[in-house]
Design an enzyme around this catalytic site. Structure first.
Site, mmCIF file in Angstrom:
data_model
loop_
_atom_site.group_PDB
_atom_site.id
_atom_site.type_symbol
_atom_site.label_atom_id
_atom_site.label_comp_id
_atom_site.label_asym_id
_atom_site.label_seq_id
_atom_site.Cartn_x
_atom_site.Cartn_y
_atom_site.Cartn_z
ATOM 1 N N ASP A 28 46.416 11.845 40.300
ATOM 2 C CA ASP A 28 45.007 11.743 39.837
ATOM 3 C C ASP A 28 44.786 12.655 38.923
ATOM 4 O OD1 ASP A 28 44.904 13.997 41.295
ATOM 5 O OD2 ASP A 28 43.152 13.431 42.454
ATOM 6 N N ASP A 101 42.431 33.032 49.542
ATOM 7 C CA ASP A 101 41.422 33.597 48.894
ATOM 8 C C ASP A 101 40.250 33.542 49.679
ATOM 9 O OD1 ASP A 101 39.739 34.391 46.363
ATOM 10 O OD2 ASP A 101 41.443 33.522 45.494
ATOM 11 N N ASP A 205 37.355 38.084 46.978
ATOM 12 C CA ASP A 205 37.054 37.818 45.763
ATOM 13 C C ASP A 205 35.820 38.683 45.561
ATOM 14 O OD1 ASP A 205 36.818 36.023 43.421
ATOM 15 O OD2 ASP A 205 34.732 35.530 44.170
ATOM 16 N N GLU A 259 39.711 41.965 45.259
ATOM 17 C CA GLU A 259 39.159 42.194 43.702
ATOM 18 C C GLU A 259 38.191 43.078 43.300
ATOM 19 O OE1 GLU A 259 38.273 39.090 40.072
ATOM 20 O OE2 GLU A 259 37.061 38.928 41.719
ATOM 21 N N HIS A 330 44.385 33.850 37.149
ATOM 22 C CA HIS A 330 43.612 32.688 36.602
ATOM 23 C C HIS A 330 42.479 33.032 35.782
ATOM 24 C CE1 HIS A 330 41.635 34.337 40.016
ATOM 25 N NE2 HIS A 330 40.771 33.392 39.832
ATOM 26 N N ASP A 331 42.141 34.263 35.855
ATOM 27 C CA ASP A 331 40.891 34.942 34.971
ATOM 28 C C ASP A 331 41.409 35.545 33.497
ATOM 29 O OD1 ASP A 331 39.054 33.951 36.900
ATOM 30 O OD2 ASP A 331 39.171 35.960 37.822
HETATM 31 O O1 TEU Z 1 36.364 36.873 39.182
HETATM 32 C C1 TEU Z 1 35.176 38.056 39.285
HETATM 33 C C2 TEU Z 1 35.190 38.348 37.821
HETATM 34 O O2 TEU Z 1 34.251 39.042 37.776
HETATM 35 C C3 TEU Z 1 36.086 38.295 36.754
HETATM 36 O O3 TEU Z 1 37.233 38.042 37.220
HETATM 37 C C4 TEU Z 1 35.849 37.564 35.793
HETATM 38 O O4 TEU Z 1 35.753 36.095 35.959
HETATM 39 C C5 TEU Z 1 36.656 37.789 34.511
HETATM 40 O O5 TEU Z 1 36.410 39.297 34.513
HETATM 41 C C6 TEU Z 1 35.948 37.272 33.152
HETATM 42 O O6 TEU Z 1 36.478 37.997 32.167
HETATM 43 C C7 TEU Z 1 36.530 36.212 40.539
HETATM 44 C C8 TEU Z 1 37.209 35.214 40.459
HETATM 45 O O7 TEU Z 1 38.722 35.405 40.166
HETATM 46 C C9 TEU Z 1 36.983 33.861 39.263
HETATM 47 O O8 TEU Z 1 37.558 33.236 39.111
HETATM 48 C C10 TEU Z 1 35.447 33.633 40.038
HETATM 49 O O9 TEU Z 1 34.872 32.800 38.864
HETATM 50 C C11 TEU Z 1 34.543 34.702 40.208
HETATM 51 O O10 TEU Z 1 35.110 35.533 41.085
HETATM 52 C C12 TEU Z 1 33.518 34.154 41.095
HETATM 53 O O11 TEU Z 1 33.774 33.760 42.271
HETATM 54 CA CA CA Z 2 46.057 15.407 42.750
#
Ligand code: TEU
Ligand code: CA
Length: 561
Positions: A28, A101, A205, A259, A330-331
């Site tokens: 999908d 997470d 997180d 984090e 992932h960020d």
């Molecule tokens: O991220 C927190 C956060 O403040 C940073 O990673 C921010 O997204 C980054 O500095 C941007 O430059 C965590 C997660 O890893 C992220 O994917 C989420 O969007 C966020 O918390 C909210 O849950």
């Molecule tokens: Ca799928």
């Protein structure tokens, strides 16, 4: 001899999966748990001991699962709890632990608690979140000046009760009120729920934001995020983490990594010192902010800045806490080309050098999906190509001026956007990179024909096989895991050179970060009688650690006695 306790995570290398972008098992266009199950042998082949899985709980996906609407169930798009059970059993059967997470600074606005909370001021769940009256005559101005990490005010007005709720991220991610003991009990209970299902730990997180300063005072003026000092490492954070540890975590052989945006060494020690029983380790941010201005805007990368930060943490937590080592997640944009500049034809050499440069440090290393095959960033042409909720917020901040600034915004996002890391994993050179059989939710990097897992497995000289070697070396070397760190040529912007000491042996790491030749003098105090070349990204033809002209991106690791 280090006095730090031995724990499984200290000997581990952890692989991060962002499920939406890893592998689509049911055609999908969205990655899912069946997809992960189909790749467990691949993950095992890398030699990693654990997986950190980004959120897979029920979620309306405003922020790809970081907005949870049910903590005890799996996101429909990813599969079922039974699929999840099959996945964790498959991991455990392969000697791979699972780190989930834990997103508990906020929930989704579609979580039952929030639906109840917003329905009336006297609802029993009202106090699960942070509600305040607005300022101004009709209360139509936000209660304070804090801004969301995604941009704009951190408050949303809610018609039903005429009050505002706090959201440090998107407005679909209302912050939980940790000062309410019931909220803390709920968190304890859901953590226990997953531990009883067999998980081996949690990546917590934005855990540094959970305790806000009483009265929610205005933040200092800041061109970046306003209010940071009022909610980062807040007044009760250590008490709350200590209780979570004591009441739940300590009853299991699990690990936690927090984090920790905005963390300093002093705070890092408070979170991770072994006698404090809070978290096991933290993800720090300083090194991935060393090429930014005000932690936001991209500036030119300088190796000496990265080294300075890394060294500070290596010395700072030594014998007291435990570091986490990472370049990607992932960020963050991909480390290629972020830390190595224009690599031209030398992508492989550069990626292998980067692997050595951080994985020989002390701490637990993380490898983000695709990093092991040298996946790269992509040039986005149009602002509408970005899928991240953060981009929508940035556009909103610019308001009617957005079209005028659009080119500039795209330029900045091409350096910093989280979308880079979220492009689907490149499995082969077939349509949609083998990630899916239909068009995926997120664009695929056009370089998938050359950069993909199948190609990497065929090429004995690939980045993938090099990662395997580095991981294997690390896992079998107490010197790499526990050795004392010592840096050479601190101010060099070309060469990263450090030593690790452990029980009469020394590890010497030499990395050329430049895509050109760089002369290297062996440090004066480096005397040895025996020398063994352990890792080398250019064919193992430098048997002796001595002065030399380093080739572009050349990296070598020696053991000296
Ligand atoms: O991220 C927190 C956060 O403040 C940073 O990673 C921010 O997204 C980054 O500095 C941007 O430059 C965590 C997660 O890893 C992220 O994917 C989420 O969007 C966020 O918390 C909210 O849950
Ligand atoms: Ca799928």
């Amino acid at each position: 001899m280090s006095n730090v306790r031995t724990r499984w995570y200290k000997d581990a290398v952890i692989y991060q999966i962002y499920p939406r972008s890893f592998c689509d098992g049911n055609g999908d266009g969205i990655g899912d748990i069946k997809g992960i199950i189909s790749k467990l042998d691949y993950i095992q082949s890398l030699g990693v001991n654990a997986v950190w899985l980004s959120p897979c709980y029920k979620s309306p996906n405003d922020d790809n699962g970081y907005d949870i609407s049910d903590y005890r169930d799996i996101m429909d798009e990813f599969g079922t709890l039974d699929d999840w059970k099959e996945m964790i059993a498959g991991m455990h059967a392969r000697g791979i632990r699972l780190i989930m997470d834990l997103v508990v600074n906020h929930t989704s606005d579609e979580h039952e608690w929030f639906k109840q909370s917003r329905s009336s001021k006297d609802n029993p769940y009202r106090d699960y979140y942070i509600w305040r009256k607005g300022k101004g005559k009709n209360g139509k101005r936000p209660p304070n000046n804090w801004t969301s990490r995604f941009g704009g005010t951190a408050w949303e007005y809610d018609e039903a009760t005429g009050e505002w709720y706090l959201h440090l991220f998107s407005k679909k991610q209302p912050d939980l009120n940790w000062d309410n003991p019931k909220v803390r009990e709920e968190v304890h209970s859901l953590v226990k729920y997953w531990l009883d299902l067999g998980v081996d730990g949690f990546r917590c997180d934005v855990i540094t934001y959970i305790s806000k300063v009483e009265g929610l005072p205005d933040g200092k003026f800041n061109i970046g995020i306003v209010g940071d000092e009022q909610f980062t490492h807040g007044p009760h954070i250590h008490e709350y983490l200590n209780a979570l540890n004591k009441e739940v975590l300590s009853n299991y052989d699990c690990m936690t990594v927090g984090e920790a945006s905005g963390v300093t060494i002093e705070q890092g020690l408070l979170y991770t010192a072994e006698d404090r029983d809070e978290l096991d380790t933290v993800f720090t941010f300083e090194h991935v902010e060393c090429d930014t201005f005000m932690r936001l805007l991209p500036i030119k990368f300088k190796l000496s800045n990265l080294k300075k930060v890394q060294a500070r943490w290596q010395y700072g937590l030594r014998d007291k806490g435990w570091n986490s080592l990472y370049y990607e997640n992932h960020d963050q944009p991909r480390s290629l080309p972020r830390f190595v500049g224009d690599y031209g034809e030398r992508r492989k050499e550069a990626a292998k050098m980067l692997a050595i440069s951080y994985m020989m440090l002390q701490g637990t290393p993380y490898v983000y999906q695709g990093q092991e095959i040298g996946m790269t960033n992509k040039q986005f042409e149009d602002i509408n190509e970005f899928k991240d909720v953060m981009v929508a917020y940035i556009r909103k901040v610019f308001g009617v001026f957005e079209p005028i600034f659009r080119k500039l915004i795209v330029k900045v996002l091409n350096k910093r956007a989280r979308d880079h890391a979220r492009m689907p994993m490149q499995w082969n050179d077939k349509e949609y990179a083998g990630f899916s059989t239909v068009e995926p939710w997120m664009c695929i990097n056009p370089n998938y024909k050359e950069i993909n897992v199948e190609e990497a497995m065929k090429d004995p000289d690939s980045i993938y096989y090099f990662y395997k070697k580095v991981i294997d070396f690390r896992k079998n070397s107490p010197l790499v895991r526990y050795g004392t760190f010592k840096e050479h040529y601190k101010s060099s912007d070309d060469v990263y050179c450090y030593e690790r000491w452990w029980e009469g042996e020394r590890l010497l790491v030499i990395c050329n970060f430049k895509n050109n030749e760089v002369p290297f003098d062996i440090p004066d105090d480096l005397v040895y009688t025996e020398c063994e070349l352990k890792l080398h990204n250019y064919g193992y033809d430098r048997p002796k650690a001595q002065s030399m002209v380093l080739r572009p991106y050349e990296a070598a690791v020696y053991i000296l006695k």
